[in-house]
Write a protein that holds these residues in place. Structure first.
Motif, PDB file in Angstrom:
ATOM      1  N   ALA A  99       4.238  -7.366  -4.330  1.00 25.17           N
ATOM      2  CA  ALA A  99       5.142  -6.348  -3.802  1.00 25.17           C
ATOM      3  C   ALA A  99       6.428  -6.286  -4.612  1.00 25.17           C
ATOM      4  CB  ALA A  99       5.454  -6.635  -2.331  1.00 25.17           C
ATOM      5  N   LYS A 100       6.928  -7.463  -5.012  1.00 27.93           N
ATOM      6  CA  LYS A 100       8.167  -7.524  -5.785  1.00 27.93           C
ATOM      7  C   LYS A 100       7.980  -6.945  -7.185  1.00 27.93           C
ATOM      8  CE  LYS A 100      12.467  -8.862  -6.278  1.00 27.93           C
ATOM      9  NZ  LYS A 100      13.551  -8.217  -5.478  1.00 27.93           N
ATOM     10  N   VAL A 101       6.901  -7.339  -7.828  1.00 29.33           N
ATOM     11  CA  VAL A 101       6.629  -6.902  -9.197  1.00 29.33           C
ATOM     12  C   VAL A 101       6.448  -5.391  -9.285  1.00 29.33           C
ATOM     13  CG1 VAL A 101       4.956  -6.998 -11.095  1.00 29.33           C
ATOM     14  CG2 VAL A 101       5.657  -9.102  -9.935  1.00 29.33           C
ATOM     15  N   LEU A 102       5.733  -4.827  -8.305  1.00 30.67           N
ATOM     16  CA  LEU A 102       5.386  -3.414  -8.352  1.00 30.67           C
ATOM     17  C   LEU A 102       6.507  -2.489  -7.863  1.00 30.67           C
ATOM     18  CD1 LEU A 102       1.685  -3.464  -7.113  1.00 30.67           C
ATOM     19  CD2 LEU A 102       2.570  -3.662  -9.440  1.00 30.67           C
ATOM     20  N   SER A 103       7.616  -3.071  -7.389  1.00 28.27           N
ATOM     21  CA  SER A 103       8.678  -2.248  -6.826  1.00 28.27           C
ATOM     22  C   SER A 103       9.646  -1.713  -7.879  1.00 28.27           C
ATOM     23  CB  SER A 103       9.482  -3.050  -5.795  1.00 28.27           C
ATOM     24  OG  SER A 103      10.193  -4.116  -6.425  1.00 28.27           O
ATOM     25  N   ILE A 104       9.465  -2.084  -9.134  1.00 28.73           N
ATOM     26  CA  ILE A 104      10.410  -1.622 -10.167  1.00 28.73           C
ATOM     27  C   ILE A 104      10.276  -0.123 -10.429  1.00 28.73           C
ATOM     28  CG2 ILE A 104      10.415  -3.884 -11.267  1.00 28.73           C
ATOM     29  CD1 ILE A 104       8.632  -2.737 -13.435  1.00 28.73           C
ATOM     30  N   LEU A 153      21.322  -9.977   2.006  1.00 27.40           N
ATOM     31  CA  LEU A 153      21.443  -8.526   1.911  1.00 27.40           C
ATOM     32  C   LEU A 153      21.990  -8.100   0.559  1.00 27.40           C
ATOM     33  CD1 LEU A 153      22.754  -7.549   5.466  1.00 27.40           C
ATOM     34  CD2 LEU A 153      20.481  -7.164   4.498  1.00 27.40           C
ATOM     35  N   SER A 154      22.688  -9.007  -0.116  1.00 32.45           N
ATOM     36  CA  SER A 154      23.166  -8.677  -1.456  1.00 32.45           C
ATOM     37  C   SER A 154      22.002  -8.444  -2.405  1.00 32.45           C
ATOM     38  CB  SER A 154      24.068  -9.799  -1.988  1.00 32.45           C
ATOM     39  OG  SER A 154      23.356 -11.017  -2.096  1.00 32.45           O
ATOM     40  N   ASP A 155      20.883  -9.151  -2.160  1.00 32.18           N
ATOM     41  CA  ASP A 155      19.687  -8.918  -2.977  1.00 32.18           C
ATOM     42  C   ASP A 155      19.156  -7.504  -2.769  1.00 32.18           C
ATOM     43  OD1 ASP A 155      19.857 -11.521  -3.875  1.00 32.18           O
ATOM     44  OD2 ASP A 155      18.422 -12.296  -2.404  1.00 32.18           O
ATOM     45  N   LEU A 156      19.201  -7.042  -1.510  1.00 29.35           N
ATOM     46  CA  LEU A 156      18.754  -5.684  -1.217  1.00 29.35           C
ATOM     47  C   LEU A 156      19.640  -4.660  -1.926  1.00 29.35           C
ATOM     48  CD1 LEU A 156      17.159  -3.486   0.286  1.00 29.35           C
ATOM     49  CD2 LEU A 156      18.676  -3.869   2.249  1.00 29.35           C
ATOM     50  N   MET A 157      20.944  -4.873  -1.869  1.00 29.74           N
ATOM     51  CA  MET A 157      21.850  -3.929  -2.523  1.00 29.74           C
ATOM     52  C   MET A 157      21.605  -3.874  -4.023  1.00 29.74           C
ATOM     53  SD  MET A 157      23.063  -2.915   0.187  1.00 29.74           S
ATOM     54  CE  MET A 157      23.020  -3.585   1.852  1.00 29.74           C
ATOM     55  N   GLN A 158      21.250  -5.023  -4.597  1.00 28.48           N
ATOM     56  CA  GLN A 158      20.940  -5.049  -6.029  1.00 28.48           C
ATOM     57  C   GLN A 158      19.664  -4.266  -6.310  1.00 28.48           C
ATOM     58  OE1 GLN A 158      22.999  -6.514  -8.402  1.00 28.48           O
ATOM     59  NE2 GLN A 158      21.689  -5.277  -9.737  1.00 28.48           N
ATOM     60  N   VAL A 159      18.677  -4.400  -5.410  1.00 27.65           N
ATOM     61  CA  VAL A 159      17.435  -3.639  -5.565  1.00 27.65           C
ATOM     62  C   VAL A 159      17.718  -2.139  -5.536  1.00 27.65           C
ATOM     63  CG1 VAL A 159      15.254  -3.023  -4.421  1.00 27.65           C
ATOM     64  CG2 VAL A 159      15.906  -5.429  -4.655  1.00 27.65           C
ATOM     65  N   ILE A 160      18.546  -1.709  -4.588  1.00 27.69           N
ATOM     66  CA  ILE A 160      18.886  -0.291  -4.474  1.00 27.69           C
ATOM     67  C   ILE A 160      19.629   0.183  -5.723  1.00 27.69           C
ATOM     68  CG2 ILE A 160      20.254   1.390  -3.190  1.00 27.69           C
ATOM     69  CD1 ILE A 160      19.660  -0.273  -0.674  1.00 27.69           C
ATOM     70  N   HIS A 161      20.568  -0.626  -6.184  1.00 27.12           N
ATOM     71  CA  HIS A 161      21.337  -0.277  -7.389  1.00 27.12           C
ATOM     72  C   HIS A 161      20.417  -0.163  -8.601  1.00 27.12           C
ATOM     73  CE1 HIS A 161      23.730  -1.163 -11.026  1.00 27.12           C
ATOM     74  NE2 HIS A 161      24.660  -0.438 -10.418  1.00 27.12           N
ATOM     75  N   ASP A 162      19.517  -1.142  -8.741  1.00 26.96           N
ATOM     76  CA  ASP A 162      18.596  -1.118  -9.879  1.00 26.96           C
ATOM     77  C   ASP A 162      17.655   0.073  -9.802  1.00 26.96           C
ATOM     78  OD1 ASP A 162      19.783  -3.431 -10.743  1.00 26.96           O
ATOM     79  OD2 ASP A 162      18.177  -4.756 -10.036  1.00 26.96           O
ATOM     80  N   ALA A 217       0.827  -1.219   0.000  1.00 29.45           N
ATOM     81  CA  ALA A 217       0.000   0.000   0.000  1.00 29.45           C
ATOM     82  C   ALA A 217       0.856   1.262   0.000  1.00 29.45           C
ATOM     83  CB  ALA A 217      -0.920   0.005   1.222  1.00 29.45           C
ATOM     84  N   GLY A 218       2.074   1.176   0.523  1.00 27.80           N
ATOM     85  CA  GLY A 218       2.939   2.344   0.589  1.00 27.80           C
ATOM     86  C   GLY A 218       3.932   2.452  -0.543  1.00 27.80           C
ATOM     87  N   GLY A 219       3.880   1.499  -1.487  1.00 25.15           N
ATOM     88  CA  GLY A 219       4.778   1.562  -2.628  1.00 25.15           C
ATOM     89  C   GLY A 219       6.237   1.379  -2.290  1.00 25.15           C
ATOM     90  N   ALA A 220       6.533   0.516  -1.320  1.00 24.74           N
ATOM     91  CA  ALA A 220       7.920   0.312  -0.895  1.00 24.74           C
ATOM     92  C   ALA A 220       8.736  -0.415  -1.955  1.00 24.74           C
ATOM     93  CB  ALA A 220       7.951  -0.481   0.413  1.00 24.74           C
ATOM     94  N   GLU A 221      10.028  -0.131  -1.954  1.00 23.84           N
ATOM     95  CA  GLU A 221      10.937  -0.791  -2.887  1.00 23.84           C
ATOM     96  C   GLU A 221      11.317  -2.199  -2.434  1.00 23.84           C
ATOM     97  OE1 GLU A 221      10.373   2.821  -4.395  1.00 23.84           O
ATOM     98  OE2 GLU A 221      11.118   2.579  -2.347  1.00 23.84           O
ATOM     99  N   ARG A 249       1.415 -15.282  -0.161  1.00 25.74           N
ATOM    100  CA  ARG A 249       2.522 -15.367  -1.112  1.00 25.74           C
ATOM    101  C   ARG A 249       2.201 -14.623  -2.406  1.00 25.74           C
ATOM    102  NH1 ARG A 249       7.227 -16.408   1.411  1.00 25.74           N
ATOM    103  NH2 ARG A 249       6.547 -17.312   3.399  1.00 25.74           N
ATOM    104  N   ALA A 250       0.919 -14.572  -2.765  1.00 23.27           N
ATOM    105  CA  ALA A 250       0.522 -13.814  -3.949  1.00 23.27           C
ATOM    106  C   ALA A 250       0.785 -12.329  -3.748  1.00 23.27           C
ATOM    107  CB  ALA A 250      -0.953 -14.063  -4.262  1.00 23.27           C
ATOM    108  N   LEU A 251       0.481 -11.837  -2.546  1.00 18.44           N
ATOM    109  CA  LEU A 251       0.735 -10.427  -2.258  1.00 18.44           C
ATOM    110  C   LEU A 251       2.234 -10.152  -2.187  1.00 18.44           C
ATOM    111  CD1 LEU A 251      -0.711  -7.759  -1.677  1.00 18.44           C
ATOM    112  CD2 LEU A 251      -0.603  -8.309   0.752  1.00 18.44           C
TER     113      LEU A 251
END
Length: 327
Positions: A322-327, A205-214, A190-194, A316-318
């Motif tokens: 969350a992952k799909v909408l974070s781009i 945590l490497s996955d998080l760093m990749q998210v931030i980089h992307d 609901a808050g549009g988090a990354e 799990r669907a939600l």
């Protein structure tokens, strides 16, 4: 199979952490009982108050004008004494002295443990109502207080996003959820988090760093990251890792107990009212040692033991959403 019983007086208490909507549940219990000609005794300060004999009669006017109030008019406490057979025996004696035929307990799984042992050791019929903001109890789609906690956290996230965007910062926001990530996941979507971190799914945590980089590569100058308090290391661990590995200006906000307070939203008031009515009617029908929940719009009756032995997973669907909408 249950057999209808004749109940003349019931008691009600709230136990454990407070949750918005508990007052609505108390109101529903008192007024439903009155409708059926049953008296109600209110127990102050949960099982601790029951052990100490802090009881008083409640009528329909005593619960007037409380449906919109947060917290609990009966007060609540965590009782170490109730964990002992002697403590429960004292509480059972007070119920007998007040001629109480059955008890309604509003709380979480710890409270249900206490109710279960009272019924097992002293034969007092007990019904539980799921009152906890974490929404972590098996056997009900939602728990009393959950909707309000999500709205409270979301309001804070919306405000913090304004600051994050203005200063081009990363904000790590820790929400409640010691063992469950339901609040974190709903707030993240609901808050549009990354990114969102849940106790149910530890990630690198490497996955998080990749998210931030992307995110930065796509032109995002700020990010919101939601962390459930029960995630290993909590929000502080995530914020420290971002600062250490990226050097980006990162701020941590721990929402904490603010999520417990405030006027309950309509969904919590309706849920608590329906469950409170259902608890009294279940006792009249002869049911005991169960939690009354709501699944798919209808009431369900779940044995106490299942509420803590069976696991309630996040959607799990939600989570994928969350992952799909974070781009």
């Amino acid at each position: 199979m249950t057999t209808p019983t004749t109940i003349k007086r019931i008691a009600v208490l709230t136990s454990g952490g407070d949750a918005p909507g508990m007052n609505a549940a108390i109101r529903a219990v008192v007024r439903t009982a009155t409708y059926h000609g049953i008296e109600v005794v209110g127990v102050r300060r949960g099982f601790q108050g029951l052990h100490q004999g802090d009881l008083r009669l409640l009528g329909p006017r005593d619960v007037a004008n409380i449906i919109q109030r947060g917290g609990t008019m009966l007060l609540t406490a965590r009782s170490h004494t109730w964990r002992t057979p002697e403590g429960r025996a004292a509480g059972a004696q007070h119920l007998r002295e007040w001629n109480v035929d059955a008890l309604v307990v509003i709380g979480g799984d710890g409270s249900f443990h206490g109710a279960h042992y009272l019924q097992q050791e002293h034969g007092i019929p007990v019904i539980g109502l799921p009152g906890t903001i974490d929404n972590d109890l098996y056997g009900t789609d939602h728990t009393i207080g959950y909707f309000t906690a999500v709205e409270t956290a979301l309001d804070a996230v919306d405000k913090l996003r304004d600051t994050a965007a203005s200063h081009e910062r990363i904000f790590v926001i820790e929400v409640m959820g010691r063992h469950a990530g339901h609040i974190a996941l709903d707030v993240a979507v609901a808050g549009g988090a990354e990114e969102v971190f849940l106790p149910e799914d530890e990630k690198s945590l490497s996955d998080l760093m990749q998210v931030i980089h992307d995110s930065q590569a796509r032109g995002k100058a700020s990010s919101i990251i939601i962390v459930a308090e029960g995630y290993p290391g909590g929000g502080q661990g995530i914020a420290d890792a971002i600062t250490r590995d990226t050097g980006i200006d990162t701020r941590l906000t721990v929402l904490g107990h603010i999520q417990r307070g405030g006027s309950p939203v309509s969904s919590d008031r309706v849920l608590a009212s329906r469950l409170g009515e259902g608890a009294v009617e279940a006792l009249i029908a002869g049911k005991s040692n169960i939690m009354v929940g709501r699944t798919g719009g209808g009431l369900t009756y779940v044995p106490f033991e299942e509420t803590w032995t069976k696991r309630k997973d996040v959607s799990r669907a939600l989570y994928r959403c969350a992952k799909v909408l974070s781009i």
